[in-house]
Motif scaffolding. Structure first.
Motif, PDB file in Angstrom:
ATOM      1  N   SER A   1       0.820  -1.213   0.000  1.00  0.00           N
ATOM      2  CA  SER A   1       0.000   0.000   0.000  1.00  0.00           C
ATOM      3  C   SER A   1       0.854   1.263   0.000  1.00  0.00           C
ATOM      4  O   SER A   1       2.076   1.231   0.168  1.00  0.00           O
TER       5      SER A   1
ATOM      6  N   ASP B   1       0.030  -8.764   2.222  1.00  0.00           N
ATOM      7  CA  ASP B   1      -0.709  -7.511   2.014  1.00  0.00           C
ATOM      8  C   ASP B   1      -0.245  -6.500   3.054  1.00  0.00           C
ATOM      9  O   ASP B   1      -0.535  -6.648   4.250  1.00  0.00           O
TER      10      ASP B   1
ATOM     11  N   ALA C   1      -0.302  -2.818   4.622  1.00  0.00           N
ATOM     12  CA  ALA C   1      -1.168  -1.647   4.703  1.00  0.00           C
ATOM     13  C   ALA C   1      -0.339  -0.363   4.641  1.00  0.00           C
ATOM     14  O   ALA C   1       0.892  -0.366   4.685  1.00  0.00           O
TER      15      ALA C   1
ATOM     16  N   ASN D   1       1.044 -15.042   2.817  1.00  0.00           N
ATOM     17  CA  ASN D   1      -0.352 -15.092   3.231  1.00  0.00           C
ATOM     18  C   ASN D   1      -0.542 -14.386   4.568  1.00  0.00           C
ATOM     19  O   ASN D   1      -1.176 -14.905   5.477  1.00  0.00           O
TER      20      ASN D   1
ATOM     21  N   THR E   1      -1.170 -10.384   6.497  1.00  0.00           N
ATOM     22  CA  THR E   1      -1.471  -8.962   6.394  1.00  0.00           C
ATOM     23  C   THR E   1      -0.706  -8.210   7.469  1.00  0.00           C
ATOM     24  O   THR E   1      -0.647  -8.637   8.624  1.00  0.00           O
TER      25      THR E   1
ATOM     26  N   LYS F   1      -2.099 -12.387  10.750  1.00  0.00           N
ATOM     27  CA  LYS F   1      -2.594 -11.022  10.661  1.00  0.00           C
ATOM     28  C   LYS F   1      -1.907 -10.201  11.748  1.00  0.00           C
ATOM     29  O   LYS F   1      -1.998 -10.546  12.930  1.00  0.00           O
TER      30      LYS F   1
END
Length: 453
Positions: free
Chosen positions: A306, A322, A324, A337, A339, A356
């Motif tokens: 991001s 992923d 942020a 896999n 975040t 996560k």
């Protein structure tokens, strides 16, 4: 009324010069099979249907050619009797009656929709055959396009050309467009009275003119018409593809400090104002948002970074990663896999898998999410603003609550509530003077070994 178009893609060759256990059109450029690049270009030329002429590895080639919503039918060429014979393998498709027929090749992966659209426009303007050519400083070996008064009068192969014709540097690419309403009649007139007994598509030029048809040519960039026959040419095509895509990205606002060291995949998406340092490799499925920084020697695949996030140096993002806004994954870290929440930091020597990580969390050096039990993967949940001390092992499935602390060197096997401190390590013991005894013993053993040597 919109003109209908059938693209015939020839991909039935034996690929002998590739010296490979698979068809050459299955070899990848930018992590995508060559044939898929060609289908993508055809689709962008407003072509609704594709007839794929296959031979070797027919099922695999057909599968690799599935791109987007393009309708593809496969036709098997059982004998290799030349390009004209190959096109007629798709006779049933041609017979449906399209306005335009495009003929292209599965081993020309740098082609774009521009020349294909130009050829189709030539048909719309009244030509019966439109040949796509290219200008080159090194025309040796190519058929020359001989043009007079705006019309293509012949494609002259080099062995048959005069000295004056050999001086022509407009060459035949092999790609062409044919009036769909006349295609079967013209193609059926191609004979095989030549040394090899094959049916050559290039004969259409003189055939169409002999029956009063109009034949013209359009130009394409030489690079786009580059074909692939062996591994050396495959490497060259990869280089050309990478150079073209890097240039497109930098012109659109992406900064690359040493672009020649950055390697992209066919679907890599990098937004304006992102910074890419040297020696970065993007596998398929990578998306980099505006303002992100990718430091040197990082590898990113199937991941999203991001705005304002920082990756590397020497970081690896695997599929499902992923990051942020404003987060960081630093040197010698791997995320799979997982975040990473807004502003969270995974700075050094850490593995985050099936996890996560909450916003504002800080993951200490050497931390591992132990996600695999030998059979199944399990999830680790790390809350917002948590602090995970260095060299901690979080044995999944496990959850660390918001604002919790995990002491350095801990092995955490049970959930940690929010705001709690967790310690999962043996108590330290001190034995004064014991180090001297151990050292003396070790030195004595070493001396004895040396004496007996």
């Amino acid at each position: 009324m919109e003109r209908t178009c059938l693209a015939i893609i020839l991909a039935a060759g034996d690929s002998t010069r590739m010296k490979s256990s698979k068809s050459k059109v299955l070899h990848a450029v930018a992590n995508r099979p060559m044939i898929a690049h060609v289908v993508d270009a055809v689709a962008k030329s407003d072509t609704s249907s594709v007839a794929l002429v296959v031979g070797r590895d027919a099922d695999d080639v057909a599968k690799a050619a599935q791109v987007g919503s393009v309708k593809i039918e496969t036709y098997l060429q059982k004998e290799r009797l030349g390009t004209g014979h190959a096109v007629l393998a798709a006779r049933d498709a041609i017979a449906r009656g399209y306005d335009d027929i495009i003929v292209t090749y599965g081993d020309v992966p740098l082609q774009t929709e521009g020349p294909l659209k130009a050829a189709r426009q030539g048909l719309a303007d009244g030509s019966d055959v439109v040949v796509i050519g290219f200008h080159t400083d090194k025309p040796t070996g190519y058929g020359r396009l001989l043009v007079k008064d705006g019309e293509l009068i012949a494609i002259r192969e080099e062995r048959e050309a005069t000295d004056a014709e050999r001086a022509v540097n407009w060459c035949n690419s092999g790609l062409m467009a044919i009036n769909g309403r006349k295609a079967l009649d013209l193609l059926s007139r191609i004979g095989n009275a030549n040394a090899k007994g094959e049916y050559y598509l290039t004969d259409l030029v003189e055939i169409a003119r002999s029956v009063g048809g109009r034949v013209t040519a359009v130009d394409a960039p030489e690079i786009e018409m580059t074909g692939c026959n062996n591994r050396a040419e495959l490497a060259m095509i990869e280089r050309l593809w990478q150079e073209r895509r890097r240039d497109e990205m930098m012109i659109s606002g992406v900064t690359m400090i040493a672009p020649e060291t950055v390697f992209l995949s066919y679907d890599t998406a990098i937004a304006q104002d992102a910074l890419i340092e040297p020696n970065v490799v993007f596998g398929p499925g990578a998306t980099i948002d505006s303002g992100a920084i990718i430091h040197a020697f990082s590898h990113i695949e199937g991941a999203h970074v991001s705005a304002g996030a920082i990756v590397g140096p020497f970081a690896r993002l695997r599929p499902g990663a992923d990051l942020a806004k404003g987060s960081k994954v630093g040197n010698f870290c791997e995320v799979k896999n997982g975040t990473i929440g807004e502003g969270a930091k995974v700075n050094h020597l850490t593995y985050i898998g099936d996890a996560k990580v909450g916003a504002g969390a800080n993951i200490g050096a050497g931390t591992i999410t132990c996600n695999y039990d030998g059979v199944n993967k399990h999830e680790t949940l790390i809350g917002a603003n948590t602090f995970i001390g260095s060299s901690s092992s979080l044995v999944a499935p496990v959850s660390i609550g918001d604002n919790a602390y995990v002491a350095a060197g801990s092995v955490i096997t049970a959930d940690v509530p929010a705001d709690a401190l967790a310690l999962g390590r043996a108590r330290q013991e001190l034995k004064p003077g014991r180090a001297s005894v151990l050292r003396a013993r070790a030195l004595a053993i070493k001396a004895a070994k040396k004496a007996n040597a």
